[in-house]
Design a protein around this motif. Structure first.
Motif, PDB file in Angstrom:
ATOM      1  N   ILE A 146     -21.307  71.757  64.873  1.00  0.00           N
ATOM      2  CA  ILE A 146     -21.702  72.925  64.078  1.00  0.00           C
ATOM      3  C   ILE A 146     -20.485  73.401  63.286  1.00  0.00           C
ATOM      4  N   PRO A 147     -20.518  73.353  61.953  1.00  0.00           N
ATOM      5  CA  PRO A 147     -19.357  73.757  61.145  1.00  0.00           C
ATOM      6  C   PRO A 147     -18.991  75.222  61.378  1.00  0.00           C
ATOM      7  N   ASN A 148     -17.707  75.476  61.563  1.00  0.00           N
ATOM      8  CA  ASN A 148     -17.253  76.852  61.786  1.00  0.00           C
ATOM      9  C   ASN A 148     -15.817  77.021  61.317  1.00  0.00           C
ATOM     10  N   ILE A 149     -15.463  78.243  61.012  1.00  0.00           N
ATOM     11  CA  ILE A 149     -14.092  78.606  60.639  1.00  0.00           C
ATOM     12  C   ILE A 149     -13.673  79.778  61.514  1.00  0.00           C
ATOM     13  N   VAL A 150     -12.441  79.734  62.004  1.00  0.00           N
ATOM     14  CA  VAL A 150     -11.863  80.832  62.781  1.00  0.00           C
ATOM     15  C   VAL A 150     -10.821  81.528  61.913  1.00  0.00           C
ATOM     16  N   VAL A 151     -10.954  82.844  61.745  1.00  0.00           N
ATOM     17  CA  VAL A 151      -9.942  83.618  61.023  1.00  0.00           C
ATOM     18  C   VAL A 151      -9.236  84.547  62.004  1.00  0.00           C
ATOM     19  N   GLU A 152      -7.952  84.734  61.807  1.00  0.00           N
ATOM     20  CA  GLU A 152      -7.117  85.504  62.724  1.00  0.00           C
ATOM     21  C   GLU A 152      -6.132  86.352  61.921  1.00  0.00           C
ATOM     22  N   ARG A 153      -6.023  87.635  62.258  1.00  0.00           N
ATOM     23  CA  ARG A 153      -5.153  88.538  61.490  1.00  0.00           C
ATOM     24  C   ARG A 153      -3.668  88.293  61.755  1.00  0.00           C
ATOM     25  N   GLU A 154      -3.323  87.772  62.943  1.00  0.00           N
ATOM     26  CA  GLU A 154      -1.921  87.488  63.256  1.00  0.00           C
ATOM     27  C   GLU A 154      -1.543  86.107  62.727  1.00  0.00           C
ATOM     28  N   ASP A 155      -0.264  85.723  62.938  1.00  0.00           N
ATOM     29  CA  ASP A 155       0.203  84.427  62.445  1.00  0.00           C
ATOM     30  C   ASP A 155       0.172  83.336  63.511  1.00  0.00           C
ATOM     31  N   CYS A 156      -0.573  83.606  64.601  1.00  0.00           N
ATOM     32  CA  CYS A 156      -0.701  82.617  65.669  1.00  0.00           C
ATOM     33  C   CYS A 156      -1.976  82.907  66.437  1.00  0.00           C
ATOM     34  N   SER A 157      -2.407  81.945  67.230  1.00  0.00           N
ATOM     35  CA  SER A 157      -3.538  82.170  68.123  1.00  0.00           C
ATOM     36  C   SER A 157      -3.051  82.856  69.393  1.00  0.00           C
ATOM     37  N   ALA A 158      -3.971  83.486  70.112  1.00  0.00           N
ATOM     38  CA  ALA A 158      -3.661  84.128  71.396  1.00  0.00           C
ATOM     39  C   ALA A 158      -2.456  85.060  71.300  1.00  0.00           C
ATOM     40  N   SER A 159      -2.413  85.889  70.250  1.00  0.00           N
ATOM     41  CA  SER A 159      -1.252  86.755  70.024  1.00  0.00           C
ATOM     42  C   SER A 159      -1.059  87.764  71.151  1.00  0.00           C
ATOM     43  N   LEU A 160      -2.150  88.199  71.792  1.00  0.00           N
ATOM     44  CA  LEU A 160      -2.022  89.129  72.910  1.00  0.00           C
ATOM     45  C   LEU A 160      -1.191  88.509  74.022  1.00  0.00           C
ATOM     46  N   TRP A 161      -1.398  87.224  74.275  1.00  0.00           N
ATOM     47  CA  TRP A 161      -0.649  86.521  75.316  1.00  0.00           C
ATOM     48  C   TRP A 161       0.768  86.185  74.859  1.00  0.00           C
ATOM     49  N   LYS A 162       0.918  85.791  73.626  1.00  0.00           N
ATOM     50  CA  LYS A 162       2.225  85.341  73.151  1.00  0.00           C
ATOM     51  C   LYS A 162       3.158  86.482  72.765  1.00  0.00           C
ATOM     52  N   ARG A 163       2.601  87.552  72.214  1.00  0.00           N
ATOM     53  CA  ARG A 163       3.440  88.608  71.629  1.00  0.00           C
ATOM     54  C   ARG A 163       3.328  89.948  72.338  1.00  0.00           C
ATOM     55  N   ARG A 164       2.228  90.203  73.040  1.00  0.00           N
ATOM     56  CA  ARG A 164       1.979  91.560  73.544  1.00  0.00           C
ATOM     57  C   ARG A 164       1.731  91.582  75.051  1.00  0.00           C
ATOM     58  N   SER A 165       2.462  90.784  75.777  1.00  0.00           N
ATOM     59  CA  SER A 165       2.338  90.793  77.240  1.00  0.00           C
ATOM     60  C   SER A 165       3.718  90.669  77.864  1.00  0.00           C
ATOM     61  N   TYR A 166       3.870  91.204  79.054  1.00  0.00           N
ATOM     62  CA  TYR A 166       5.162  91.228  79.726  1.00  0.00           C
ATOM     63  C   TYR A 166       5.501  89.858  80.315  1.00  0.00           C
ATOM     64  N   ASP A 167       6.790  89.627  80.537  1.00  0.00           N
ATOM     65  CA  ASP A 167       7.295  88.296  80.888  1.00  0.00           C
ATOM     66  C   ASP A 167       6.751  87.775  82.219  1.00  0.00           C
ATOM     67  N   ARG A 168       6.633  88.647  83.231  1.00  0.00           N
ATOM     68  CA  ARG A 168       6.277  88.176  84.561  1.00  0.00           C
ATOM     69  C   ARG A 168       4.764  88.039  84.762  1.00  0.00           C
ATOM     70  N   LEU A 169       3.990  88.227  83.702  1.00  0.00           N
ATOM     71  CA  LEU A 169       2.528  88.190  83.809  1.00  0.00           C
ATOM     72  C   LEU A 169       2.030  86.838  84.332  1.00  0.00           C
ATOM     73  N   LYS A 170       1.086  86.910  85.249  1.00  0.00           N
ATOM     74  CA  LYS A 170       0.325  85.738  85.698  1.00  0.00           C
ATOM     75  C   LYS A 170      -1.151  86.091  85.654  1.00  0.00           C
TER      76      LYS A 170
END
Length: 392
Positions: A31-55
């Motif tokens: 099924i053709p689809n496009i994903v658009v994202e406002r940040e410059d990477c995927s999973a920005s909450l995990w990569k940019r907005r979470s603390y280091d020791r998070l599991k």
């Protein structure tokens, strides 16, 4: 600003785990689809907005996305880095290529199509997508929430930040830090601060279930075979054996059990990573709600006051859907950008509008939403093709 018109069958807004999972399910079904994202990477909450020791607070089998398990050597409770690596491999495996720096400005339904206007921050241009289906995958955790407290803005002489900005406790060494919120982020950040020699207090605003990762894992496994009330009773017994009477330390438990409470309120139990031990030893002080702030002096609702250098607000997030979904022609979202209908009927609206990751069911809920949406879109497409054939 230059304008580009783009036609696509499915537009997915958001490239976090929810958007990636939905795109993967659709790609497997061609099924053709496009994903658009406002940040410059995927999973920005995990990569940019979470603390280091998070599991991940749940065992890995409850956190994997559709059609791809974690590698066998993955720890039971996956680290932040481990989960980010998993997501990157997931995107590669299912050929997901989000369009980054795309800020959705508006979406409305007209003449059988969704018209979605997007700002392309990379090329400083405007894109207009014409699509039959729109999937809102921005989730419940789109924007951090800091409550309005008298004196916080303009009066507080220290530093305050949302938990999404917190990385680790190194710079808070020796400082008096107040953590607001006793959910998973609040308790873990308070523990991290105390291990970095900060003088920590934590605001507990409401009753909370505190369990260990293993108690939650046992409970979730038992739910497959036993009624939720019985599982709650066993889990609370284990928690009592582990922690004792936590009300003595300011941690009151809700009237309903942890899993019933999750179903009713959407609030997960807090997973202890060592914070309860620090509270019991006196290294972390439990305080009630804040009444007002003046300078560095914080006054609580019980009349006590405390001088603090910094405040970390682990006070949750809110949806951003209402900012761009100007008129909800899909009859799916309320004015707060959350589904009008409760789980499990939260994911499908009208006119081809869907939501994924809004059911307050964590990563397991995201996986179910993504698969439900993909199956539903396929069925609509197939019905349309059959009707076109019959009309020829």
């Amino acid at each position: 600003m230059e304008k580009e018109e783009i036609k696509i069958l499915v537009l997915i807004i958001g490239a976090g785990p929810a958007g990636l999972a939905t795109s993967a399910c659709l790609n497997r079904l061609n099924i053709p689809n496009i994903v658009v994202e406002r940040e410059d990477c995927s999973a920005s909450l995990w990569k940019r907005r979470s603390y280091d020791r998070l599991k991940l607070h749940l065992a890995k089998q409850f956190c994997q996305l559709p059609h791809m398990t974690f590698p066998p050597n993955t720890p039971t409770f996956v680290s932040k880095v481990g989960f980010i690596n998993y997501l990157e491999k997931y995107a590669t495996r299912f050929n997901i290529n989000p369009r980054y720096n795309r800020n959705v400005k508006s979406a409305y339904f007209k003449d059988g199509q969704w018209i979605v206007e997007v700002e392309n921050g990379t090329e400083m241009s405007r894109e207009v997508y014409s699509t039959r289906f729109v999937v809102a995958a921005t989730g419940e955790n789109s924007e951090g929430v800091i409550p309005e407290i008298p004196g916080l803005v303009g009066s507080f002489e220290g530093e305050y930040l949302h938990s999404s900005e917190y990385k680790n406790g190194e710079k808070f060494n020796g400082k008096d830090v107040l953590v607001v919120g006793c959910g998973n982020s609040g308790m873990e950040i308070a523990y991290d601060l105390s291990k970095n020699n900060a003088k920590v207090s934590i605001v507990v605003r409401s009753p909370v279930h505190v369990l260990t990762r293993w108690i939650v894992r046992i409970g979730m496994s038992l739910l497959r075979f036993f009624p939720v009330k019985l599982v709650d009773r066993w889990c609370l017994l284990l928690a009592e054996l582990k922690f004792g009477n936590t009300s003595r330390y300011g941690l009151l438990r809700p009237n309903k059990g942890p899993f019933i409470n999750k179903l009713i309120t959407g609030r997960s139990p807090t997973i202890d990573v060592g914070c309860v031990g620090q509270i019991k030893s006196g290294k972390i002080q439990v305080v009630p709600m804040i009444k007002r702030i003046e300078g560095k002096r914080v006054e609580f609702v019980n009349g006590n006051t405390k001088i603090v250098d910094s405040i970390v607000f682990a006070t949750g997030y809110k949806s951003s859907v209402s900012k761009w979904l100007k008129v909800d022609d899909g009859d799916l979202f309320n004015e707060n950008g959350m589904p009008k209908h409760e789980f499990p009927d939260h994911w499908k609206g009208k006119n081809g509008l869907y939501s994924v990751g809004f059911g307050r069911q964590g990563l397991a809920g995201i996986s179910k939403d993504a698969q439900n949406i993909a199956r539903d879109i396929v069925s609509v497409v197939c019905r349309r093709r059959m009707m076109n054939k019959l009309s020829c």
